[in-house]
Design a protein around this motif. Structure first.
Motif, PDB file in Angstrom:
ATOM      1  N   LYS A  24     -51.690 -31.959  22.901  1.00 45.10           N
ATOM      2  CA  LYS A  24     -50.259 -32.264  22.778  1.00 45.10           C
ATOM      3  C   LYS A  24     -49.988 -33.146  21.561  1.00 45.10           C
ATOM      4  O   LYS A  24     -48.996 -32.970  20.866  1.00 45.10           O
ATOM      5  CB  LYS A  24     -49.758 -32.943  24.052  1.00 45.10           C
ATOM      6  CG  LYS A  24     -48.284 -33.244  24.014  1.00 45.10           C
ATOM      7  CD  LYS A  24     -47.775 -33.835  25.300  1.00 45.10           C
ATOM      8  CE  LYS A  24     -46.310 -34.180  25.107  1.00 45.10           C
ATOM      9  NZ  LYS A  24     -45.515 -34.065  26.256  1.00 45.10           N
ATOM     10  N   GLN A  27     -50.016 -30.812  18.509  1.00 42.64           N
ATOM     11  CA  GLN A  27     -49.272 -29.553  18.581  1.00 42.64           C
ATOM     12  C   GLN A  27     -48.210 -29.414  17.485  1.00 42.64           C
ATOM     13  O   GLN A  27     -48.133 -28.383  16.821  1.00 42.64           O
ATOM     14  CB  GLN A  27     -48.631 -29.388  19.955  1.00 42.64           C
ATOM     15  CG  GLN A  27     -47.920 -28.058  20.118  1.00 42.64           C
ATOM     16  CD  GLN A  27     -47.314 -27.894  21.497  1.00 42.64           C
ATOM     17  OE1 GLN A  27     -46.909 -28.883  22.125  1.00 42.64           O
ATOM     18  NE2 GLN A  27     -47.256 -26.674  21.970  1.00 42.64           N
ATOM     19  N   THR A  28     -47.389 -30.418  17.281  1.00 41.07           N
ATOM     20  CA  THR A  28     -46.327 -30.336  16.273  1.00 41.07           C
ATOM     21  C   THR A  28     -46.920 -30.122  14.881  1.00 41.07           C
ATOM     22  O   THR A  28     -46.411 -29.306  14.106  1.00 41.07           O
ATOM     23  CB  THR A  28     -45.456 -31.604  16.302  1.00 41.07           C
ATOM     24  OG1 THR A  28     -44.877 -31.718  17.606  1.00 41.07           O
ATOM     25  CG2 THR A  28     -44.354 -31.547  15.266  1.00 41.07           C
ATOM     26  N   THR A  29     -47.996 -30.817  14.585  1.00 39.64           N
ATOM     27  CA  THR A  29     -48.658 -30.669  13.282  1.00 39.64           C
ATOM     28  C   THR A  29     -49.212 -29.267  13.116  1.00 39.64           C
ATOM     29  O   THR A  29     -49.059 -28.648  12.068  1.00 39.64           O
ATOM     30  CB  THR A  29     -49.784 -31.719  13.142  1.00 39.64           C
ATOM     31  OG1 THR A  29     -49.210 -33.013  13.279  1.00 39.64           O
ATOM     32  CG2 THR A  29     -50.483 -31.601  11.805  1.00 39.64           C
ATOM     33  N   LEU A  31     -48.245 -26.498  14.590  1.00 36.11           N
ATOM     34  CA  LEU A  31     -47.157 -25.524  14.464  1.00 36.11           C
ATOM     35  C   LEU A  31     -46.558 -25.504  13.060  1.00 36.11           C
ATOM     36  O   LEU A  31     -45.931 -24.519  12.670  1.00 36.11           O
ATOM     37  CB  LEU A  31     -46.074 -25.807  15.508  1.00 36.11           C
ATOM     38  CG  LEU A  31     -46.461 -25.451  16.942  1.00 36.11           C
ATOM     39  CD1 LEU A  31     -45.452 -26.026  17.931  1.00 36.11           C
ATOM     40  CD2 LEU A  31     -46.599 -23.939  17.117  1.00 36.11           C
ATOM     41  N   GLN A  32     -46.771 -26.555  12.278  1.00 34.00           N
ATOM     42  CA  GLN A  32     -46.283 -26.603  10.903  1.00 34.00           C
ATOM     43  C   GLN A  32     -47.278 -26.014   9.907  1.00 34.00           C
ATOM     44  O   GLN A  32     -46.950 -25.846   8.733  1.00 34.00           O
ATOM     45  CB  GLN A  32     -45.944 -28.043  10.525  1.00 34.00           C
ATOM     46  CG  GLN A  32     -44.778 -28.602  11.311  1.00 34.00           C
ATOM     47  CD  GLN A  32     -44.546 -30.078  11.076  1.00 34.00           C
ATOM     48  OE1 GLN A  32     -45.247 -30.734  10.311  1.00 34.00           O
ATOM     49  NE2 GLN A  32     -43.546 -30.622  11.738  1.00 34.00           N
ATOM     50  N   GLU A  33     -48.476 -25.696  10.369  1.00 34.55           N
ATOM     51  CA  GLU A  33     -49.480 -25.120   9.473  1.00 34.55           C
ATOM     52  C   GLU A  33     -49.056 -23.721   9.031  1.00 34.55           C
ATOM     53  O   GLU A  33     -48.473 -22.962   9.808  1.00 34.55           O
ATOM     54  CB  GLU A  33     -50.843 -25.017  10.172  1.00 34.55           C
ATOM     55  CG  GLU A  33     -51.510 -26.332  10.423  1.00 34.55           C
ATOM     56  CD  GLU A  33     -52.844 -26.158  11.124  1.00 34.55           C
ATOM     57  OE1 GLU A  33     -53.613 -25.240  10.762  1.00 34.55           O
ATOM     58  OE2 GLU A  33     -53.123 -26.942  12.045  1.00 34.55           O
ATOM     59  N   CYS A  36     -49.282 -20.266  11.305  1.00 30.96           N
ATOM     60  CA  CYS A  36     -49.259 -20.504  12.747  1.00 30.96           C
ATOM     61  C   CYS A  36     -47.932 -20.020  13.321  1.00 30.96           C
ATOM     62  O   CYS A  36     -46.863 -20.420  12.866  1.00 30.96           O
ATOM     63  CB  CYS A  36     -49.459 -21.979  13.073  1.00 30.96           C
ATOM     64  SG  CYS A  36     -49.500 -22.302  14.852  1.00 30.96           S
ATOM     65  N   TYR A  39     -48.728 -22.113  19.440  1.00 31.48           N
ATOM     66  CA  TYR A  39     -49.841 -22.991  19.798  1.00 31.48           C
ATOM     67  C   TYR A  39     -49.460 -23.708  21.085  1.00 31.48           C
ATOM     68  O   TYR A  39     -48.705 -24.672  21.064  1.00 31.48           O
ATOM     69  CB  TYR A  39     -50.072 -23.993  18.661  1.00 31.48           C
ATOM     70  CG  TYR A  39     -51.353 -24.769  18.738  1.00 31.48           C
ATOM     71  CD1 TYR A  39     -52.552 -24.212  18.321  1.00 31.48           C
ATOM     72  CD2 TYR A  39     -51.370 -26.077  19.210  1.00 31.48           C
ATOM     73  CE1 TYR A  39     -53.739 -24.929  18.370  1.00 31.48           C
ATOM     74  CE2 TYR A  39     -52.549 -26.805  19.251  1.00 31.48           C
ATOM     75  CZ  TYR A  39     -53.725 -26.225  18.833  1.00 31.48           C
ATOM     76  OH  TYR A  39     -54.905 -26.940  18.863  1.00 31.48           O
ATOM     77  N   ASP A  40     -49.935 -23.193  22.220  1.00 33.08           N
ATOM     78  CA  ASP A  40     -49.532 -23.720  23.517  1.00 33.08           C
ATOM     79  C   ASP A  40     -50.732 -23.928  24.437  1.00 33.08           C
ATOM     80  O   ASP A  40     -51.728 -23.212  24.347  1.00 33.08           O
ATOM     81  CB  ASP A  40     -48.561 -22.761  24.214  1.00 33.08           C
ATOM     82  CG  ASP A  40     -47.224 -22.696  23.508  1.00 33.08           C
ATOM     83  OD1 ASP A  40     -46.600 -23.753  23.337  1.00 33.08           O
ATOM     84  OD2 ASP A  40     -46.814 -21.590  23.124  1.00 33.08           O
ATOM     85  N   GLU A  67     -52.774 -19.143  21.223  1.00 32.25           N
ATOM     86  CA  GLU A  67     -52.374 -19.366  19.833  1.00 32.25           C
ATOM     87  C   GLU A  67     -52.078 -18.034  19.157  1.00 32.25           C
ATOM     88  O   GLU A  67     -52.672 -17.013  19.493  1.00 32.25           O
ATOM     89  CB  GLU A  67     -53.502 -20.050  19.058  1.00 32.25           C
ATOM     90  CG  GLU A  67     -54.022 -21.315  19.708  1.00 32.25           C
ATOM     91  CD  GLU A  67     -55.246 -21.871  19.009  1.00 32.25           C
ATOM     92  OE1 GLU A  67     -55.382 -21.694  17.779  1.00 32.25           O
ATOM     93  OE2 GLU A  67     -56.079 -22.486  19.692  1.00 32.25           O
ATOM     94  N   HIS A  83     -56.870 -32.938  11.416  1.00 32.34           N
ATOM     95  CA  HIS A  83     -56.444 -33.193  12.794  1.00 32.34           C
ATOM     96  C   HIS A  83     -57.285 -32.418  13.810  1.00 32.34           C
ATOM     97  O   HIS A  83     -57.551 -32.915  14.900  1.00 32.34           O
ATOM     98  CB  HIS A  83     -54.940 -32.939  12.997  1.00 32.34           C
ATOM     99  CG  HIS A  83     -54.458 -31.621  12.515  1.00 32.34           C
ATOM    100  ND1 HIS A  83     -54.017 -31.426  11.231  1.00 32.34           N
ATOM    101  CD2 HIS A  83     -54.343 -30.431  13.144  1.00 32.34           C
ATOM    102  CE1 HIS A  83     -53.634 -30.174  11.080  1.00 32.34           C
ATOM    103  NE2 HIS A  83     -53.834 -29.550  12.224  1.00 32.34           N
TER     104      HIS A  83
END
Length: 107
Positions: A24, A27-29, A31-33, A36, A39-40, A67, A83
């Motif tokens: 968690k 996750q935000t990082t 999803l910005q790749e 991507c 990603y859950d 993913e 990360h």
């Protein structure tokens, strides 16, 4: 498009919650790749429906990552990010095993 399904087995309820928390946190990082598209984290349903008793195979202390990546190159780059390396280090003693499926659309 690739779909990645990774089942991650941990060694206790505490470990499961810690590993989920680590996912968690990134996750935000993730999803910005670049590349991507999803990603859950998922865990077994706790619903008590009658159908669950014969359809669902519950695995204690496990979670499933779902993913979606544009290409294998995007997935490989993701695995090398700072990360993800930090995540692997943080959970290495909590994970008993990982089963990964990398899928492409079949039809």
């Amino acid at each position: 498009m690739l779909t990645v399904i990774a089942e991650i087995l941990t060694n206790s309820e505490h470990s499961l919650k810690t590993v989920m928390g680590s996912f968690k946190a990134i996750q935000t990082t993730v999803l910005q790749e670049t590349g991507c598209h999803g990603y859950d984290v998922y865990v077994d349903s706790t619903a008590d429906a009658v159908i669950n008793s014969f359809m669902q195979s519950k695995v204690p202390y496990s979670l499933v990552m779902y993913e979606q990546w544009e290409t294998m190159q995007h997935l490989e780059a993701h695995m090398q990010t700072e990360h993800m390396q930090a995540h692997f280090e943080a959970v290495k003693d909590l994970v008993l095993g990982v089963n990964i499926r990398i899928l492409e659309k079949g039809i």
